[in-house]
Design a protein around this motif. Structure first.
Motif, short mmCIF file in Angstrom:
data_model
loop_
_atom_site.label_atom_id
_atom_site.label_comp_id
_atom_site.label_asym_id
_atom_site.label_seq_id
_atom_site.Cartn_x
_atom_site.Cartn_y
_atom_site.Cartn_z
N GLN A 278 7.99 32.20 -17.73
CA GLN A 278 8.07 33.01 -16.52
C GLN A 278 6.98 32.56 -15.54
OE1 GLN A 278 10.55 35.30 -16.33
NE2 GLN A 278 11.14 34.81 -18.44
N VAL A 279 7.38 32.29 -14.32
CA VAL A 279 6.40 31.97 -13.28
C VAL A 279 6.72 32.85 -12.07
CG1 VAL A 279 5.48 30.23 -11.70
CG2 VAL A 279 6.07 29.59 -14.05
N GLU A 280 5.73 33.64 -11.69
CA GLU A 280 5.92 34.48 -10.50
C GLU A 280 5.49 33.69 -9.28
OE1 GLU A 280 4.75 38.42 -13.12
OE2 GLU A 280 3.75 38.10 -11.19
N VAL A 281 6.41 33.55 -8.35
CA VAL A 281 6.14 32.82 -7.11
C VAL A 281 6.02 33.86 -6.00
CG1 VAL A 281 7.03 31.16 -5.44
CG2 VAL A 281 7.42 30.81 -7.90
N LYS B 283 10.28 33.83 -10.58
CA LYS B 283 10.54 35.16 -10.05
C LYS B 283 10.00 35.15 -8.62
CE LYS B 283 9.34 39.96 -11.00
NZ LYS B 283 8.26 40.79 -11.54
N LEU B 284 10.88 35.31 -7.66
CA LEU B 284 10.51 35.02 -6.27
C LEU B 284 10.32 36.30 -5.46
CD1 LEU B 284 13.29 32.30 -5.83
CD2 LEU B 284 10.89 31.87 -6.38
N ASN B 285 9.11 36.44 -4.92
CA ASN B 285 8.81 37.59 -4.06
C ASN B 285 7.95 37.13 -2.88
OD1 ASN B 285 8.83 39.12 -7.04
ND2 ASN B 285 9.76 40.28 -5.37
N THR B 286 7.92 37.97 -1.86
CA THR B 286 7.06 37.66 -0.72
C THR B 286 6.22 38.88 -0.38
OG1 THR B 286 7.02 37.12 1.64
CG2 THR B 286 9.00 38.22 0.83
N PHE C 67 1.03 31.29 -7.43
CA PHE C 67 1.79 31.10 -8.67
C PHE C 67 1.08 31.85 -9.79
CE2 PHE C 67 2.56 26.97 -6.38
CZ PHE C 67 3.86 27.26 -6.00
N ARG C 68 1.82 32.70 -10.46
CA ARG C 68 1.25 33.43 -11.60
C ARG C 68 2.05 33.13 -12.86
NH1 ARG C 68 0.85 39.46 -9.10
NH2 ARG C 68 -0.53 39.01 -7.34
N TYR C 69 1.34 32.95 -13.95
CA TYR C 69 1.95 32.74 -15.26
C TYR C 69 1.57 33.93 -16.12
CZ TYR C 69 2.12 27.75 -13.87
OH TYR C 69 2.35 26.55 -13.23
N PRO C 70 2.36 35.01 -16.09
CA PRO C 70 1.96 36.22 -16.81
C PRO C 70 1.74 35.99 -18.30
CG PRO C 70 4.22 36.40 -15.93
CD PRO C 70 3.62 35.16 -15.36
N GLU C 71 2.53 35.07 -18.87
CA GLU C 71 2.40 34.79 -20.30
C GLU C 71 1.01 34.22 -20.63
OE1 GLU C 71 5.70 32.33 -21.56
OE2 GLU C 71 4.57 31.59 -23.28
#
Ligand code: CUA
Length: 421
Positions: free
Chosen positions: A125-128, A161-164, A137-141
């Protein structure tokens, strides 16, 4: 006759010019390749559409040429025969396009379903998070937050996972697949699996949705690495920045760097201390010599931002200046308890990055000091204000006086940031 053939000749020339596009891999940002299942699906679909479009094109062109010459008006031609409808023809020219469209629609819809499906459960999972104008960029794991540089292991599906936080942006890594929008109040997903053949590749990424003054400057870098390299990188990025407080030693007295470390420097030109002060082995950093030159930023700061050549900074002093400046209101550096801001890029391992200002500039001391001095002059609309005393700050339409840093202080802060490995 010659005039009729001119368009045909033009088409031949056009195809000759386009032909090199087929040998796609010469092009660093090509989307026509098989680097992920996502790109493969898109490329297959494209090939199929191109095939049917070519078939239709050739049939129509041949038909046109035949009719032009066969039914050309001649001086002694009789009046053409008048026709009123032809049921067979009408059925044919309705049915044939319908069949062709079916050939196009079925694979298109199949590809849409495939690329919109949910990612496999074991995906990375990578939060963009899109910001005006940079990428978080976040790597919650792994508990990692970084900016503008993305590391991806080959062979494992990554689920973005794409958010703004502000306006619409669009996330695109041409070589791997995409693109997909980052939309306010909605979460989009995009997933793909970089193939093993993509190990040790540096790729360009960019924003592809107009998002304001520096949309064109909203770039990022992607480093595809082996799973072991990714694990090494992630383990290090998770921790606090490695930063020593020893005074700058002469480079000749430095202990020999371990082999793994020698390839891990970010090619920075900061103080020698940055290298000497790292007691722990530095985690994997993408080796500079593996970087395709086309993915290295070449922009240079405007000449209006002057900085004395050869002015060197002291990281320890820089840490003190940084920790009592307005920098800490926006930036986080794990390991520096004063620095806990979240609206700007996380700078914890800033010294291990290749780029700055949303991958617009190379991460060199020359660029960094100018960026600190007057960021809006290097990235129009930048929310990071000009910090240098006496610099014109377009955001407040005035010169920086209160709280500004002089050149020596800026050099010190830059030395501190680049020492954060
Ligand atoms: Cu973000 Cu365009």
């Amino acid at each position: 006759m010659l005039r009729a053939l001119a368009p045909l000749a033009l088409l031949v020339v056009l195809f000759a010019l386009l032909a090199p596009a087929a040998s796609a891999l010469q092009y660093p940002n090509t989307t026509f390749n098989y680097t992920t299942e996502f790109n493969e699906a898109i490329t297959h679909l494209w090939d199929r559409l191109l095939f049917w479009a070519t078939v239709v094109f050739v049939i129509v062109q041949v038909g046109i040429l035949y009719i032009i010459f066969k039914f050309k008006a001649r001086p002694d031609s009789p009046e053409p025969k008048h026709v009123h409808g032809n049921t067979t023809l009408e059925i044919l020219w309705t049915a044939i396009p319908a069949v062709i469209l079916a050939f196009i629609a079925v694979p298109t819809v199949k590809t849409i379903f495939m690329t919109q499906a949910k990612a496999p459960a074991n995906a990375l999972q990578v939060e963009v998070i899109g910001h005006q104008w940079w990428w978080e960029f976040r790597y919650p794991e792994y508990g990692i937050t970084t900016a503008n540089e993305l590391y991806l292991p080959v062979g494992r599906t990554v689920n973005f996972k794409l958010n703004t936080v502000d306006v619409l942006h669009s996330f695109w890594i041409p070589r791997l697949g995409g693109k997909r929008d980052l939309i306010s109040n909605r979460t989009n997903y995009l997933w793909m699996t970089p193939r093993d053949s993509m190990a040790l590749k540096a790729l360009n990424g960019s924003c592809t949705e107009y998002c304001g003054a520096s949309h064109a400057n909203m770039k990022f870098r992607v480093f595809t690495v082996t799973p072991a390299q990714f694990a090494s990188w992630a383990a290090h990025q998770k921790g606090n920045a490695v930063f020593g407080v020893a005074p700058t030693p002469a480079p000749a007295t430095l202990p020999a760097a371990p082999a793994a470390e020698s390839t891990s420097k970010a090619g920075q030109v900061g103080p020698a201390l940055a290298d000497a002060a790292a007691p722990a082995p530095v985690g994997f950093v993408f080796p500079r010599e593996q970087i395709d030159p086309s993915t290295l930023p070449t922009a240079t700061p405007p000449a209006s931002i002057s900085f004395p050549a050869g002015l060197t900074g002291d990281p320890t002093r820089g840490q003190q200046i940084y920790s009592r400046s307005s920098c800490i209101g926006c930036h986080k550096i794990s390991g520096n308890p004063m620095s806990a801001g979240i609206i700007g890029p996380n700078l914890t391992h800033y010294g291990s990055r290749y780029t700055l200002a949303s991958a617009q500039y190379a991460n060199t001391t020359e660029n960094l000091v100018r960026w600190i001095k007057n960021a809006p002059a290097m990235k129009p609309g930048s929310l990071m204000p000009a910090i240098g005393t006496g610099e014109y700050n377009p955001a407040i339409k005035a010169k920086v006086t209160m709280g500004g840093l002089n050149d020596q202080q800026i050099a010190d802060v830059a030395a501190y940031l680049q020492a954060l490995k």
